[in-house]
Write a protein that holds these residues in place. Sequence first.
Motif, PDB file in Angstrom:
ATOM      1  N   GLY A 188       0.737  -1.130  -0.177  1.00  0.00           N
ATOM      2  CA  GLY A 188      -0.044  -0.056  -0.088  1.00  0.00           C
ATOM      3  C   GLY A 188       1.022   1.212   0.001  1.00  0.00           C
ATOM      4  N   LEU A 189       1.965   1.092  -0.211  1.00  0.00           N
ATOM      5  CA  LEU A 189       3.096   2.392  -0.124  1.00  0.00           C
ATOM      6  C   LEU A 189       3.860   2.653  -1.343  1.00  0.00           C
ATOM      7  N   PHE A 190       3.844   3.612  -2.093  1.00  0.00           N
ATOM      8  CA  PHE A 190       4.447   3.860  -3.359  1.00  0.00           C
ATOM      9  C   PHE A 190       5.227   5.157  -3.250  1.00  0.00           C
ATOM     10  N   LYS A 191       6.175   5.280  -4.108  1.00  0.00           N
ATOM     11  CA  LYS A 191       7.016   6.595  -4.362  1.00  0.00           C
ATOM     12  C   LYS A 191       6.585   6.960  -5.754  1.00  0.00           C
ATOM     13  N   VAL A 192       6.546   8.230  -5.892  1.00  0.00           N
ATOM     14  CA  VAL A 192       6.206   8.865  -7.198  1.00  0.00           C
ATOM     15  C   VAL A 192       7.526   8.877  -8.073  1.00  0.00           C
ATOM     16  N   ALA A 193       7.418   8.225  -9.084  1.00  0.00           N
ATOM     17  CA  ALA A 193       8.708   8.157 -10.192  1.00  0.00           C
ATOM     18  C   ALA A 193       8.743   9.353 -10.889  1.00  0.00           C
ATOM     19  N   GLU A 194       7.545   9.327 -11.703  1.00  0.00           N
ATOM     20  CA  GLU A 194       7.115  10.658 -12.516  1.00  0.00           C
ATOM     21  C   GLU A 194       5.956  11.056 -12.783  1.00  0.00           C
ATOM     22  N   SER A 195       5.498  12.272 -12.904  1.00  0.00           N
ATOM     23  CA  SER A 195       4.171  12.915 -12.841  1.00  0.00           C
ATOM     24  C   SER A 195       4.005  13.777 -13.895  1.00  0.00           C
ATOM     25  N   TYR A 196       2.878  13.793 -14.649  1.00  0.00           N
ATOM     26  CA  TYR A 196       2.648  14.795 -15.514  1.00  0.00           C
ATOM     27  C   TYR A 196       1.313  15.582 -15.360  1.00  0.00           C
ATOM     28  N   HIS A 197       1.420  16.922 -15.411  1.00  0.00           N
ATOM     29  CA  HIS A 197       0.147  17.678 -15.174  1.00  0.00           C
ATOM     30  C   HIS A 197      -0.809  17.432 -14.056  1.00  0.00           C
TER      31      HIS A 197
END
Length: 208
Positions: free
Chosen positions: A138-147
């Motif tokens: 249930g735990l994640f790290k954001v690697a990429e994000s757009y808009h």
Amino acid sequence: MAEKHLQVNRDIISKLCLAIEKRLGRKMSSPRDFEYLSEEMAKIGTRLSGSTLKRIWGYNRDVSDKYRPYRYTLISLVNLLGYRDLDDFNRHYNNESAIQSAEFKGDTIRTDDIMPGSIVEIRWAPDRRCSLVCLDKGLFKVAESYHGRLRPGDIVRCMSLTQNAPLYFNEVTRPATNERFVYTAGQHTGIRYSIHGIINSDEECIIS
């Protein structure tokens, strides 16, 4: 200065209660349900007791129909849904459409079942997407994000992923600023997700 009670139409409170139940995937019908919601609120840094939540839902029979909750209480609940305040919730959350879309057509996976190291790709309108690396259940790290509001490096928690349904991040932590908030992706249109790849933790690079 004492916090003011809000003069809110009971229909809006009922709509909020229904939205929370859909968000949790459970009816608030027992003391344990309210304790569970209290625990979920604590995850986003908000303290609401089970007894306070029972009054909101009218669970206790000794609560008058004229009961009006505190501003903090209602704003905390709409924050859990990803809205800024009650006005934002009332403008954008359509109760009837929410009921019609309660049974989303799409595969669902519990995030507890996603293996650490997996890459989760998420897309939603209009032209928004992000990539998450699973760190733990249930735990994640954001690697990429757009808009979108999420940023690379953010640490996020969510309970499940459903195709064509909104994705609720019940906790987002931004290490760079120590900011914490809740976030909803695809609030009106739903999201599409795919799970693939592994992560090389030593070199911190994605391997296709």
